[in-house]
Scaffold this active site. Structure first.
Site, short mmCIF file in Angstrom:
data_model
loop_
_atom_site.label_atom_id
_atom_site.label_comp_id
_atom_site.label_asym_id
_atom_site.label_seq_id
_atom_site.Cartn_x
_atom_site.Cartn_y
_atom_site.Cartn_z
N SER A 30 13.79 8.87 35.10
CA SER A 30 14.41 10.28 34.65
C SER A 30 14.61 11.17 35.98
O SER A 30 14.21 11.00 37.13
CB SER A 30 13.30 10.98 33.88
OG SER A 30 11.91 11.11 34.87
N PHE A 60 11.62 2.03 31.68
CA PHE A 60 11.00 1.00 30.73
C PHE A 60 12.10 0.67 29.84
O PHE A 60 12.03 -0.35 29.12
CB PHE A 60 9.98 1.80 29.81
CG PHE A 60 10.58 2.96 28.73
CD1 PHE A 60 11.23 2.48 27.54
CD2 PHE A 60 10.82 4.18 28.91
CE1 PHE A 60 11.93 3.22 26.81
CE2 PHE A 60 11.64 4.97 28.39
CZ PHE A 60 11.99 4.60 26.95
N CYS A 104 20.68 4.94 29.01
CA CYS A 104 20.99 6.35 29.92
C CYS A 104 22.44 6.38 29.68
O CYS A 104 23.05 7.32 30.10
CB CYS A 104 20.94 5.73 31.41
SG CYS A 104 21.87 4.55 32.04
N GLU A 134 18.23 16.06 27.89
CA GLU A 134 18.26 14.60 27.51
C GLU A 134 17.08 14.23 26.52
O GLU A 134 15.70 14.61 26.89
CB GLU A 134 17.88 13.69 28.74
CG GLU A 134 17.90 12.19 28.32
CD GLU A 134 17.65 11.57 29.61
OE1 GLU A 134 16.65 11.66 30.33
OE2 GLU A 134 18.51 10.27 29.69
N LYS A 166 8.64 -2.70 41.44
CA LYS A 166 7.45 -1.95 40.53
C LYS A 166 8.10 -1.66 39.27
O LYS A 166 8.83 -0.92 39.09
CB LYS A 166 7.10 -0.60 41.22
CG LYS A 166 5.78 -0.01 41.00
CD LYS A 166 5.30 0.21 39.68
CE LYS A 166 6.03 1.49 39.22
NZ LYS A 166 5.90 1.73 37.67
N GLU A 215 5.46 0.42 33.62
CA GLU A 215 4.05 0.14 33.21
C GLU A 215 4.04 0.00 31.74
O GLU A 215 2.96 -0.57 31.33
CB GLU A 215 3.07 0.80 33.55
CG GLU A 215 2.94 2.58 33.34
CD GLU A 215 3.94 3.22 34.33
OE1 GLU A 215 4.73 2.85 34.59
OE2 GLU A 215 3.55 4.49 34.75
P1 NAD Z 1 10.43 7.62 34.15
O1 NAD Z 1 10.94 8.59 35.18
O2 NAD Z 1 9.22 8.23 33.46
O3 NAD Z 1 10.02 6.17 34.93
C1 NAD Z 1 10.38 5.50 35.76
C2 NAD Z 1 9.50 4.91 36.82
O4 NAD Z 1 9.03 5.99 37.75
C3 NAD Z 1 8.46 4.09 36.15
O5 NAD Z 1 8.55 2.78 37.06
C4 NAD Z 1 7.21 4.75 36.32
O6 NAD Z 1 6.11 4.21 36.68
C5 NAD Z 1 7.79 5.60 37.85
N1 NAD Z 1 7.06 7.29 37.48
C6 NAD Z 1 6.90 7.67 36.63
N2 NAD Z 1 6.41 9.11 36.62
C7 NAD Z 1 6.32 8.94 38.01
C8 NAD Z 1 5.55 10.07 39.30
N3 NAD Z 1 5.02 11.05 38.86
N4 NAD Z 1 5.51 9.60 40.48
C9 NAD Z 1 6.02 8.45 40.89
N5 NAD Z 1 6.61 7.37 40.06
C10 NAD Z 1 6.48 7.96 38.66
O7 NAD Z 1 11.65 6.94 33.17
P2 NAD Z 1 11.48 6.27 32.09
O8 NAD Z 1 10.77 7.09 30.82
O9 NAD Z 1 10.62 4.95 32.23
O10 NAD Z 1 12.79 5.92 31.68
C11 NAD Z 1 13.80 6.83 30.91
C12 NAD Z 1 14.46 7.51 31.83
O11 NAD Z 1 15.35 6.73 32.63
C13 NAD Z 1 15.69 8.28 31.24
O12 NAD Z 1 15.69 9.78 31.92
C14 NAD Z 1 17.02 7.45 31.47
O13 NAD Z 1 18.03 8.26 31.51
C15 NAD Z 1 16.79 7.18 32.88
N6 NAD Z 1 17.83 6.20 33.14
C16 NAD Z 1 18.78 6.16 34.05
C17 NAD Z 1 19.60 4.98 34.21
C18 NAD Z 1 20.72 5.15 35.09
O14 NAD Z 1 21.41 4.32 35.40
N7 NAD Z 1 20.93 6.48 35.30
C19 NAD Z 1 19.26 3.92 33.78
C20 NAD Z 1 18.24 3.63 32.84
C21 NAD Z 1 17.23 4.74 32.64
#
Ligand code: NAD
Length: 496
Positions: free
Chosen positions: A225, A148, A280, A381, A172, A175
């Site tokens: 994450s 997000f 991040c 984090e 994708k 959401e």
């Molecule tokens: P998230 O992991 O909750 O979601 C990321 C994506 O995964 C979304 O599209 C979501 O729909 C999908 N998803 C969530 N749960 C899932 C599941 N159980 N099974 C399959 N798909 C699933 O992350 P978020 O809260 O949207 O974003 C924040 C996180 O992203 C933080 O941990 C941040 O550090 C990380 N991030 C990392 C970078 C990087 O470059 N390393 C960059 C941006 C964000």
């Protein structure tokens, strides 16, 4: 009320059976519904993308680049509209949303050079009358799954290079804030991208799981994450796909006693509290070396107290709300845990209220001092506006702490000593390193990625690694033996 469906084959589709609410974090109001794609809906999008691949992969790289040139111009033309969509659904302030778009566009600019980037290698005369060369070819249908916190920039780390290389793409988005990338899909169509080359399926775990296991998906790029990144990496790899899965972070600033403290404090304010800490590459820990800790707190305090927190659409604001009510509760719990574990809460943002925005997901900037490595607020984090100061006796102890941490996304050293900076760059176990630069996000023509549990997979994102990730190499050896007698050879062929 908004109804966000999917964008497949160059058009918006009908709504799915399942959907989820989209909120405006600054007001807490529901702005509409986003469809959650079923397995069948995702499979139908993949079939469209597979069929589009047959023609798109045969378009010349020059003509693929020309579409991206037009797309870049369109994004620039619609910059304010896109930034507003990002701010509405994510909460970050408008200038920050524009910054995200510009950093994303830099990858588009890089991808416009694809005719050059795709060139292989050629050796004339590897043997008598034999030439050899390599070419880089597209993979097929590839998928991107985004978080997000950068609703446009992270997708733009992925799709411009993927489609420039000749692949077709299924995106994708998160959401929580899907609108901006849906607008991006429309702009790609307007730029002349053929239908089916770039498709957006909105959804949750069901959509993601379909992408990870479907036989016609060749590669998966994920950002999110760490627990989900690990899941994506292992599941997609098990299904034989190429995967790059970028995860979470805990980025340290190592503050040496000889650093220019005014510069370091300004850098820290933006790096810790910009985008409400939902980056991040945000700095969430300062390792204050020697006696610099007291001076740091004295200089930080007035700046934190002056931070302008409010609706990101209001021009003078510097920090907006968190993404959701649940995330606000989670970050607040971390602050409570820090107090219980014995850290000193120097600035408490929990009491902040924003006028006329009582239902918004706001948390004021928080500052903890005397944090120790055993505490949860140090180890995990938080992804919110919470900065921790850990006091360390010397440079070596600070470096050891960074290297022992499970995450290795970004880090920065602030110092005036070239010797310390050089030593740090060489020995630190982190993927992206800043020297007097707080957020060392590599430019588009380099590659982005962390180490340790911040990235799973061998290749980083965008830049040269992006081209490697989205292509497969073919090596060709050829001769044209006109009128020569050849005989069967039963030994390993060697060049003569
Ligand atoms: P998230 O992991 O909750 O979601 C990321 C994506 O995964 C979304 O599209 C979501 O729909 C999908 N998803 C969530 N749960 C899932 C599941 N159980 N099974 C399959 N798909 C699933 O992350 P978020 O809260 O949207 O974003 C924040 C996180 O992203 C933080 O941990 C941040 O550090 C990380 N991030 C990392 C970078 C990087 O470059 N390393 C960059 C941006 C964000």
């Amino acid at each position: 009320m908004l109804t966000m469906t999917h964008y497949v084959n160059g058009e918006h589709t009908a709504a799915s059976t399942r959907s989820q609410e989209i909120f405006e974090p600054a007001t807490g109001e529901c702005r509409g519904q986003v469809s959650l794609a079923s397995r069948d809906e995702v499979s139908a999008a993949i079939a469209i993308a597979k069929s589009a691949f047959d023609t798109w992969s045969q378009v010349t790289p020059l003509n693929r680049a020309r579409v991206l040139f037009k797309f870049k111009a369109l994004v620039e033309q619609h910059m304010d509209e896109l930034a507003r969509l990002i701010t509405l659904e994510h909460g970050k302030v408008l200038d920050d949303a524009r910054g995200e778009l510009i950093r994303g566009l830099e990858v588009v600019e890089f991808a416009c050079g694809i005719p050059h980037l795709l060139k292989g290698e050629h050796t004339e005369q590897v043997g008598g009358g034999v030439d050899a060369w390599s070419v880089n070819q597209a993979l097929g249908v590839v998928a991107g799954i985004a978080p997000f916190n950068f609703p446009v920039m992270v997708p733009m780390w992925m799709f411009p290079i993927a489609i420039a290389c000749g692949n077709t793409f299924i995106m994708k988005p998160s959401e929580k804030d899907p609108s901006a990338v849906m607008r991006i899909a429309e702009l790609l169509t307007e730029a002349g991208l053929p239908a089916g080359v770039f498709n957006v399926v909105n959804g949750d775990k069901e959509a993601v799981d379909t992408l990870l296991s479907h036989e016609d998906i060749q590669a998966v790029s994920f950002v999110g994450s760490t627990p989900i990144a690990e899941y994506i990496y292992s599941t997609a790899s098990k299904h034989g796909k190429r995967v790059q899965a970028l995860g979470g972070a805990k980025n340290h600033m190592l503050l040496m006693p000889d650093a220019d403290l005014d510069q370091a404090v300004s850098a820290l304010m933006g790096a810790a509290y910009g985008s409400a800490g939902e980056r991040c590459m945000a700095i969430s820990v300062v390792l204050a070396v020697g006696d610099v800790g007291d001076k740091l707190v004295d200089k930080l305090l007035p700046q934190i107290q002056q931070l302008k927190v409010g609706n990101g659409l209001t021009p003078e604001m510097e920090m907006g709300p968190l993404i959701s009510r649940q995330h606000l509760a989670k970050v607040t719990e971390f602050v409570d845990a820090g107090i219980q574990e014995g850290a000193t809460l120097v600035v408490d943002g929990r009491q902040l209220t924003v006028a006329d925005h009582q239902q918004g997901y706001f948390l004021g900037a928080c500052l903890f001092d005397n944090v120790t490595p055993e505490m949860r607020i140090y180890r995990e984090e938080i992804f919110g506006p919470v900065l921790s100061i850990v006091r360390v006796k010397d440079y070596a102890s600070a470096l050891a702490l960074i290297n022992q941490h499970e995450f290795g996304n970004g880090t920065a050293i602030f110092t005036q000593s070239g010797e310390a900076a050089r030593h740090f760059c060489h020995h630190v176990q982190v993927g992206m390193v800043g020297v007097n630069v707080p957020i060392p996000v590599p430019m588009a023509f380099h590659s982005f990625g962390g180490w340790k549990r911040s990235l799973f997979g061998p290749l980083h994102m965008h830049g040269p690694d992006g081209v490697r990730f989205y292509t497969k190499r073919k090596a060709i050896t050829a001769r044209w033996p006109v009128g020569k007698q050849t005989q069967a050879e039963f030994v390993m062929p060697t060049m003569k």
